[in-house]
Scaffold this motif. Structure first.
Motif, PDB file in Angstrom:
ATOM      1  N   MET A  63       0.824  -1.205   0.000  1.00 62.26           N
ATOM      2  CA  MET A  63       0.000   0.000   0.000  1.00 62.26           C
ATOM      3  C   MET A  63       0.863   1.262   0.000  1.00 62.26           C
ATOM      4  SD  MET A  63      -2.932   1.044   2.772  1.00 62.26           S
ATOM      5  CE  MET A  63      -3.884   2.563   2.598  1.00 62.26           C
ATOM      6  N   SER A  64       1.985   1.222   0.714  1.00 61.82           N
ATOM      7  CA  SER A  64       2.837   2.414   0.819  1.00 61.82           C
ATOM      8  C   SER A  64       3.372   2.856  -0.539  1.00 61.82           C
ATOM      9  CB  SER A  64       4.005   2.148   1.772  1.00 61.82           C
ATOM     10  OG  SER A  64       4.938   1.237   1.221  1.00 61.82           O
ATOM     11  N   CYS A  65       3.526   1.918  -1.461  1.00 62.02           N
ATOM     12  CA  CYS A  65       4.021   2.272  -2.800  1.00 62.02           C
ATOM     13  C   CYS A  65       3.014   3.165  -3.524  1.00 62.02           C
ATOM     14  CB  CYS A  65       4.285   1.004  -3.614  1.00 62.02           C
ATOM     15  SG  CYS A  65       5.564  -0.063  -2.907  1.00 62.02           S
ATOM     16  N   GLN A  66       1.755   2.781  -3.463  1.00 60.27           N
ATOM     17  CA  GLN A  66       0.713   3.596  -4.097  1.00 60.27           C
ATOM     18  C   GLN A  66       0.543   4.932  -3.372  1.00 60.27           C
ATOM     19  OE1 GLN A  66      -4.117   3.636  -4.624  1.00 60.27           O
ATOM     20  NE2 GLN A  66      -3.121   1.631  -4.778  1.00 60.27           N
ATOM     21  N   MET A  67       0.567   4.899  -2.040  1.00 58.46           N
ATOM     22  CA  MET A  67       0.380   6.124  -1.280  1.00 58.46           C
ATOM     23  C   MET A  67       1.525   7.103  -1.519  1.00 58.46           C
ATOM     24  SD  MET A  67      -2.537   5.766   0.173  1.00 58.46           S
ATOM     25  CE  MET A  67      -3.030   4.753  -1.227  1.00 58.46           C
ATOM     26  N   ALA A  68       2.736   6.593  -1.689  1.00 57.21           N
ATOM     27  CA  ALA A  68       3.873   7.466  -1.979  1.00 57.21           C
ATOM     28  C   ALA A  68       3.686   8.167  -3.321  1.00 57.21           C
ATOM     29  CB  ALA A  68       5.173   6.655  -1.977  1.00 57.21           C
ATOM     30  N   LEU A  84      -0.677   7.598 -11.904  1.00 59.69           N
ATOM     31  CA  LEU A  84      -1.085   6.202 -11.774  1.00 59.69           C
ATOM     32  C   LEU A  84      -2.023   5.829 -12.917  1.00 59.69           C
ATOM     33  CD1 LEU A  84      -1.895   6.105  -7.950  1.00 59.69           C
ATOM     34  CD2 LEU A  84      -0.064   4.796  -9.043  1.00 59.69           C
ATOM     35  N   ILE A  85      -1.916   4.607 -13.387  1.00 60.61           N
ATOM     36  CA  ILE A  85      -2.837   4.104 -14.404  1.00 60.61           C
ATOM     37  C   ILE A  85      -3.996   3.414 -13.695  1.00 60.61           C
ATOM     38  CG2 ILE A  85      -3.134   2.499 -16.327  1.00 60.61           C
ATOM     39  CD1 ILE A  85      -0.139   2.850 -16.903  1.00 60.61           C
ATOM     40  N   GLU A  86      -5.202   3.910 -13.920  1.00 60.60           N
ATOM     41  CA  GLU A  86      -6.387   3.319 -13.292  1.00 60.60           C
ATOM     42  C   GLU A  86      -6.996   2.265 -14.218  1.00 60.60           C
ATOM     43  OE1 GLU A  86     -10.865   4.766 -12.305  1.00 60.60           O
ATOM     44  OE2 GLU A  86      -9.267   6.014 -11.411  1.00 60.60           O
ATOM     45  N   ILE A  87      -7.223   1.092 -13.666  1.00 59.96           N
ATOM     46  CA  ILE A  87      -7.824  -0.012 -14.415  1.00 59.96           C
ATOM     47  C   ILE A  87      -9.191  -0.315 -13.817  1.00 59.96           C
ATOM     48  CG2 ILE A  87      -7.574  -2.406 -15.167  1.00 59.96           C
ATOM     49  CD1 ILE A  87      -5.379  -0.614 -16.238  1.00 59.96           C
ATOM     50  N   GLY A  88     -10.235  -0.207 -14.625  1.00 57.51           N
ATOM     51  CA  GLY A  88     -11.585  -0.535 -14.166  1.00 57.51           C
ATOM     52  C   GLY A  88     -12.015  -1.891 -14.679  1.00 57.51           C
ATOM     53  N   GLY A  92     -16.926  -3.504 -11.392  1.00 57.35           N
ATOM     54  CA  GLY A  92     -16.915  -2.201 -10.719  1.00 57.35           C
ATOM     55  C   GLY A  92     -15.672  -1.932  -9.885  1.00 57.35           C
ATOM     56  N   THR A  93     -14.808  -2.927  -9.713  1.00 54.18           N
ATOM     57  CA  THR A  93     -13.589  -2.714  -8.935  1.00 54.18           C
ATOM     58  C   THR A  93     -12.566  -1.929  -9.750  1.00 54.18           C
ATOM     59  OG1 THR A  93     -12.752  -4.863  -9.643  1.00 54.18           O
ATOM     60  CG2 THR A  93     -13.871  -4.764  -7.512  1.00 54.18           C
ATOM     61  N   ARG A  94     -11.712  -1.199  -9.026  1.00 54.24           N
ATOM     62  CA  ARG A  94     -10.661  -0.403  -9.664  1.00 54.24           C
ATOM     63  C   ARG A  94      -9.312  -0.789  -9.080  1.00 54.24           C
ATOM     64  NH1 ARG A  94     -12.498   5.727  -8.844  1.00 54.24           N
ATOM     65  NH2 ARG A  94     -12.693   4.896  -6.735  1.00 54.24           N
ATOM     66  N   TYR A  95      -8.307  -0.711  -9.942  1.00 54.81           N
ATOM     67  CA  TYR A  95      -6.946  -1.016  -9.526  1.00 54.81           C
ATOM     68  C   TYR A  95      -6.012   0.042 -10.097  1.00 54.81           C
ATOM     69  CZ  TYR A  95      -9.196  -5.479  -8.661  1.00 54.81           C
ATOM     70  OH  TYR A  95     -10.077  -6.444  -8.229  1.00 54.81           O
ATOM     71  N   TYR A  96      -4.827   0.138  -9.500  1.00 54.44           N
ATOM     72  CA  TYR A  96      -3.874   1.161  -9.916  1.00 54.44           C
ATOM     73  C   TYR A  96      -2.526   0.525 -10.230  1.00 54.44           C
ATOM     74  CZ  TYR A  96      -7.463   4.319  -8.353  1.00 54.44           C
ATOM     75  OH  TYR A  96      -8.659   4.974  -8.225  1.00 54.44           O
ATOM     76  N   MET A  97      -1.977   0.925 -11.363  1.00 59.04           N
ATOM     77  CA  MET A  97      -0.729   0.345 -11.851  1.00 59.04           C
ATOM     78  C   MET A  97       0.140   1.448 -12.452  1.00 59.04           C
ATOM     79  SD  MET A  97      -2.508  -3.013 -13.626  1.00 59.04           S
ATOM     80  CE  MET A  97      -0.964  -3.876 -13.940  1.00 59.04           C
ATOM     81  N   GLY A  98       1.245   1.055 -13.096  1.00 55.68           N
ATOM     82  CA  GLY A  98       2.064   2.031 -13.800  1.00 55.68           C
ATOM     83  C   GLY A  98       3.512   2.058 -13.350  1.00 55.68           C
ATOM     84  N   ASP A  99       4.333   2.769 -14.113  1.00 60.72           N
ATOM     85  CA  ASP A  99       5.771   2.828 -13.855  1.00 60.72           C
ATOM     86  C   ASP A  99       6.107   3.452 -12.510  1.00 60.72           C
ATOM     87  OD1 ASP A  99       6.225   1.675 -16.311  1.00 60.72           O
ATOM     88  OD2 ASP A  99       6.646   3.566 -17.344  1.00 60.72           O
ATOM     89  N   TYR A 103       8.148   1.478  -9.643  1.00 62.49           N
ATOM     90  CA  TYR A 103       9.445   1.970  -9.175  1.00 62.49           C
ATOM     91  C   TYR A 103       9.623   1.657  -7.693  1.00 62.49           C
ATOM     92  CZ  TYR A 103      13.154   5.162  -7.778  1.00 62.49           C
ATOM     93  OH  TYR A 103      14.302   5.693  -7.238  1.00 62.49           O
ATOM     94  N   PHE A 104       8.612   1.949  -6.908  1.00 61.46           N
ATOM     95  CA  PHE A 104       8.691   1.700  -5.464  1.00 61.46           C
ATOM     96  C   PHE A 104       8.468   0.225  -5.119  1.00 61.46           C
ATOM     97  CE2 PHE A 104       7.311   6.251  -5.414  1.00 61.46           C
ATOM     98  CZ  PHE A 104       8.475   6.757  -4.858  1.00 61.46           C
ATOM     99  N   LEU A 105       7.665  -0.436  -5.901  1.00 66.46           N
ATOM    100  CA  LEU A 105       7.299  -1.817  -5.598  1.00 66.46           C
ATOM    101  C   LEU A 105       8.351  -2.824  -6.066  1.00 66.46           C
ATOM    102  CD1 LEU A 105       5.010  -3.637  -4.469  1.00 66.46           C
ATOM    103  CD2 LEU A 105       4.037  -3.666  -6.787  1.00 66.46           C
ATOM    104  N   LEU A 106       8.910  -2.589  -7.266  1.00 66.04           N
ATOM    105  CA  LEU A 106       9.710  -3.630  -7.903  1.00 66.04           C
ATOM    106  C   LEU A 106      11.091  -3.200  -8.398  1.00 66.04           C
ATOM    107  CD1 LEU A 106       6.913  -5.128 -10.205  1.00 66.04           C
ATOM    108  CD2 LEU A 106       7.713  -6.085  -8.031  1.00 66.04           C
TER     109      LEU A 106
END
Length: 226
Positions: A63-68, A84-88, A92-99, A103-106
């Motif tokens: 979670m901290s990666c997205q919050m950062a 952030l790239i939003e994926i719907g 109805g659920t949404r997710y967030y991805m992207g470079d 960067y923080f995650l991987l």
């Protein structure tokens, strides 16, 4: 001397030490955050239940990666949609991805993945480091799957609620230790290292790593917006 004054002196000392060790804040903050989580989870008789410990620490690390990314975007007055790239999904659920998230995650040397892999190698030096790309692909394949549960136990909606509750309690403390928002994932990644190290005394190190990667990768992408 009151607590506020003591805190001012303590954090002023940390600031002085940053010249020699830029990560001193994240390191000390990780110890404090981990201590709070560990004490809250530990059984009255002192036994350690590793599942809730790994769930909490890996969930917060992800979670901290997205919050950062969100905090940095707000600080720089950049629209979140650009950061952030939003994926719907159809349900109805949404997710967030992207470079920026990756960067923080991987991807950087202090990413959540790098820190988890580092402590795993320390604990099990002869073990093969798993392919993170396979874990990442598995994670993406589960997005929008209403039947998917982390570790076969925890549903997405429950992860969101528990992670958000923990974040609201611990973020103010973590923020005090971090000079910039970039340090947040490092702090929570270091706290995760402590969790892996302690849990590996109870269960196999490989199982620890598998559990935390599954959860951290997934929770990094969840929709925590109220």
């Amino acid at each position: 001397m009151n607590q506020k004054k003591l805190d001012e002196i303590f954090f002023a000392q940390i600031e002085k030490q940053r010249e020699k060790n830029p990560l001193i804040g994240a390191q000390l903050g990780a110890k404090e955050i981990y201590h709070q989580i560990f004490e809250a989870i530990r059984e009255p008789d002192g036994r350690l239940n590793v599942n809730p410990l790994l769930l909490a620490c890996s969930g917060l690390a992800g979670m901290s990666c997205q919050m950062a990314v969100r905090e940095i975007a707000e600080q720089k007055e950049i629209p979140v949609k650009s950061a952030l790239i939003e994926i719907g999904c159809q349900n109805g659920t949404r997710y967030y991805m992207g470079d920026n998230l990756n960067y923080f995650l991987l991807e950087n040397q202090y990413s959540v993945w790098s820190l988890a892999a580092g402590i795993y190698h320390h604990i099990a030096p002869d073990a093969k480091i798993p392919d993170i790309h396979q874990y990442a692909a598995d994670c993406v394949s589960h997005l929008g799957d209403e039947n998917y549960k982390i570790w076969g136990e925890f549903e997405e909606k429950d992860l969101i609620l528990s992670n958000r509750s923990l974040w609201e309690k611990l973020y103010p403390t973590a923020k005090k230790f971090c000079k910039t928002f970039n340090e947040l994932p490092i702090l929570f990644g270091l706290a995760l290292q402590f969790a892996i190290q302690d849990s590996a005394k109870v269960i196999e190190p490989e199982k620890c790593l598998t559990m935390v990667l599954e959860n951290a990768l997934f929770t990094a992408k969840l929709d925590y917006q109220i």
